[in-house]
Scaffold this active site. Sequence first.
Site, PDB file in Angstrom:
ATOM      1  N   ARG A  43       0.860  -1.189   0.000  1.00 26.86           N
ATOM      2  CA  ARG A  43       0.000   0.000   0.000  1.00 26.86           C
ATOM      3  C   ARG A  43       0.887   1.226   0.000  1.00 26.86           C
ATOM      4  NH1 ARG A  43      -1.903   3.268   4.229  1.00 26.86           N
ATOM      5  NH2 ARG A  43      -3.983   4.203   3.921  1.00 26.86           N
ATOM      6  N   SER A 114     -12.734  -2.761   0.922  1.00 27.09           N
ATOM      7  CA  SER A 114     -12.901  -2.107   2.235  1.00 27.09           C
ATOM      8  C   SER A 114     -14.375  -1.816   2.466  1.00 27.09           C
ATOM      9  CB  SER A 114     -12.179  -0.750   2.253  1.00 27.09           C
ATOM     10  OG  SER A 114     -10.823  -0.909   1.944  1.00 27.09           O
ATOM     11  N   LYS A 143      -4.130   6.044   8.522  1.00 27.07           N
ATOM     12  CA  LYS A 143      -4.968   6.446   7.387  1.00 27.07           C
ATOM     13  C   LYS A 143      -5.576   7.796   7.737  1.00 27.07           C
ATOM     14  CE  LYS A 143      -8.927   4.662   4.673  1.00 27.07           C
ATOM     15  NZ  LYS A 143      -8.375   4.782   3.318  1.00 27.07           N
TER      16      LYS A 143
HETATM   17  C1  LIG Z   1      -8.217   0.509   3.629  1.00 29.10           C
HETATM   18  C2  LIG Z   1      -8.059  -0.830   3.763  1.00 29.10           C
HETATM   19  C3  LIG Z   1      -9.022  -1.615   4.485  1.00 29.10           C
HETATM   20  N1  LIG Z   1      -8.852  -2.957   4.608  1.00 29.10           N
HETATM   21  C4  LIG Z   1      -7.781  -3.549   4.059  1.00 29.10           C
HETATM   22  C5  LIG Z   1      -7.628  -5.052   4.247  1.00 29.10           C
HETATM   23  F1  LIG Z   1      -7.144  -5.280   5.469  1.00 29.10           F
HETATM   24  F2  LIG Z   1      -6.800  -5.551   3.337  1.00 29.10           F
HETATM   25  F3  LIG Z   1      -8.824  -5.644   4.153  1.00 29.10           F
HETATM   26  N2  LIG Z   1      -6.844  -2.890   3.354  1.00 29.10           N
HETATM   27  C6  LIG Z   1      -6.927  -1.543   3.171  1.00 29.10           C
HETATM   28  N3  LIG Z   1      -6.033  -0.921   2.504  1.00 29.10           N
END
Ligand SMILES: C=C1C=NC(C(F)(F)F)=NC1=N
Length: 213
Positions: A43, A114, A143
């Site tokens: 990411r 998500s 985030k």
């Molecule tokens: C914003 C996000 C929310 N959930 C997930 C995951 F954990 F992979 F499901 N990854 C992300 N980048």
Amino acid sequence: MKQQELEEYLSLYFIMGSVNCSQDPVEVLKQAIDGGITLFQYREKGEGALQGNEKYRLGEKLKKVCLNAGIPFIINDDVNLGIALDADGIHVGQDDEAAHTVQQKMGNKILGVSTHTIAEARKAVFDGADYIGVGPIFPTRSKDDANKVQGIQILQQFREQQITLPMVGIGGITAANAKQVIDAGANGVSVISAIAGADNVKQAALQLKSKVL
Ligand SMILES: C=C1C=NC(C(F)(F)F)=NC1=N
Ligand SMILES: [Mg+2]
């Protein structure tokens, strides 16, 4: 991929990019793998994130590390990068490319979505997602545009509402609170700073792993 196999991969889902690391991201990933992570998501996002060829080159290196370790390599948001790197899957948010078009582009690769509400969870199921990320469960620093904190009740609610898809909790998860995320119905936990920001990455992964088994 079979649902049960994916549920096992989701146990300890490490997510990171260069922005989350104080040392070489390749080294961080290797140490996290030594510590027992079961799935990895690249990411590359936020202030100072790599772009273009640099982003691609780091992705290539991280994918090779995952391949050597037999760990699926997931790309966040960037479908084109996922295709270019032949990633094992893609994870998209509500504001990214629509899950059903990603599903068409990525064929039988892993598709993660998500979700923050039961409606989004139902839509992800309808769109053919293989797993959903649910959160933020606890306050998160990783985030900056995170949705409101949900607490573990959202996981219980999804299961009560017959969402049987594999799901991971995300958002502020640490070794101290990981067990309650599993007890609330998640198949695993996903973490960024609890591992990437640790002084001892391997130890942090080992400690988290012991809480989710
Ligand atoms: C914003 C996000 C929310 N959930 C997930 C995951 F954990 F992979 F499901 N990854 C992300 N980048
Ligand atoms: Mg996204």
